[in-house]
Design a protein around this motif. Sequence first.
Motif: not given
Length: 490
Positions: A358-365, A379-387
Amino acid sequence: MTQTQASTTIDALSGVPRGLLIGGRWVEGEAGQEIAVTDPSTEATVATVAAGSVADGLAAVAAAHDALPGWAGTPPRQRGEILRRAFELMTARAEELARICVIENGKTLADARAEVAYAAEFFRWYAEESVRLVGTVQRAPGGANRILTFRQPIGVSLLVTPWNFPLAMASRKLGPALAAGCTVVLKPASETPLSALAIARILEEAGVPAGTVNVISSRRSGAVVGAMLDDPRVRKLSFTGSTEVGRLLLARAAQTVTGCAMELGGNAPFVVFDDADLEAAVDGAMIAKMRNGGEACTAANRFYVQSGIADDFTAALVARMNALRIGSGLEPGVDLGPLVNAESRDKVASLVAAAVDFGARVATGGGRPDRTGFFYEPTVLADVRGNAPILREEIFGPVAPVVTFRTEEEAVAAANDTEYGLVSYVYTRDLARGLRVGEALDSGMIGLNRGVVSDPAAPFGGTKQSGLGREGGHEGLLEFTEEKYVSTDW
């Protein structure tokens, strides 16, 4: 499993009963239906315990019903002293209980030790609360009579507990039920029956009379719990578990108009404003997210971070996650144990994969380590969309999705955009903003500049589909009582 691990397991589990507790007797369960208990860090079977049938469940209800008059008639101070002895026994055996919890649940030894202390405190708290079931007297407004009210035990109570906090969820229900004068049937999760059996043995030693506490573990939970709930002698259901199962139990309880206390799922938002203390916010995030490896209904599930601090917060969170050591909870220095079973691990993996799609970026893990056990990387997911779909589900694992927001109104709207309402976390240096946002968030509990809210003296519970009623505090005691009104005059 290494020889050292095997020896540790045998020592920890040697004193735990393996049967069903019915009417003060430890008995065998359904023939050929034993429950195999698995160590999530090795995937090896470490014990087998008896599995109860529908007949066993109904026998436990009958035993609790027979014991009810005697226990309800026991002076409150005497009930409280028994609970106080249970607290002392749990405290004395804290290390043994913690190791039992690690072996069957997978959490780290540090987390398990904290759970034992928390669990024991419910017995101490309700030992004190047992003498505080006060009533009222007043003159009717019309002057014709007096209005007297007092509290009585609601009756036989069915307590259904989950696997993620097997000690604390048992004592959080047992403490107030016994303090109020109710007798109980405890149904622990099939993944973690040993902790409940160990607590039952402690309550026996503390002096709880035969039949007052009964324990039924089962491989056929739905059938056994359903049959007990259909029995009109059961007058209270206290359930901690998923919202999906909670809905089914509420519908079943409606057939006998049985009172229900429900502590259900969560989807906790963790809101960080630009003016927050960054270090404190990251410290709180690690507690709120990684306590019990993320397998908690109170776990921070969605991180909403204001745009001015979002990059710094994410980078700091990634650094802290990268520093965690994965391994068996009994190994020294381990920060993150396995998830409870393969199904839980695979669910977490699928949620992360869907978020990336859905477009998230795996920042770690973002993966499974190459080792035996039900492990998943922090795990940290960055750039996660609000929906993003991952924001709609309870993750129940070590995954932190980070979403950026601009305004306070936007953060509150996003945080409230869920069917759940158990707990919310807010970090800001502005006390007025913290209280204003806390009031606007639709959840039963707020952690304001704190990553943990649980306390035996506080009313624990949620709004919306996170449950009904409260556990802990004086409110938890009242859940196991009925109020009676007497109209009279003198």
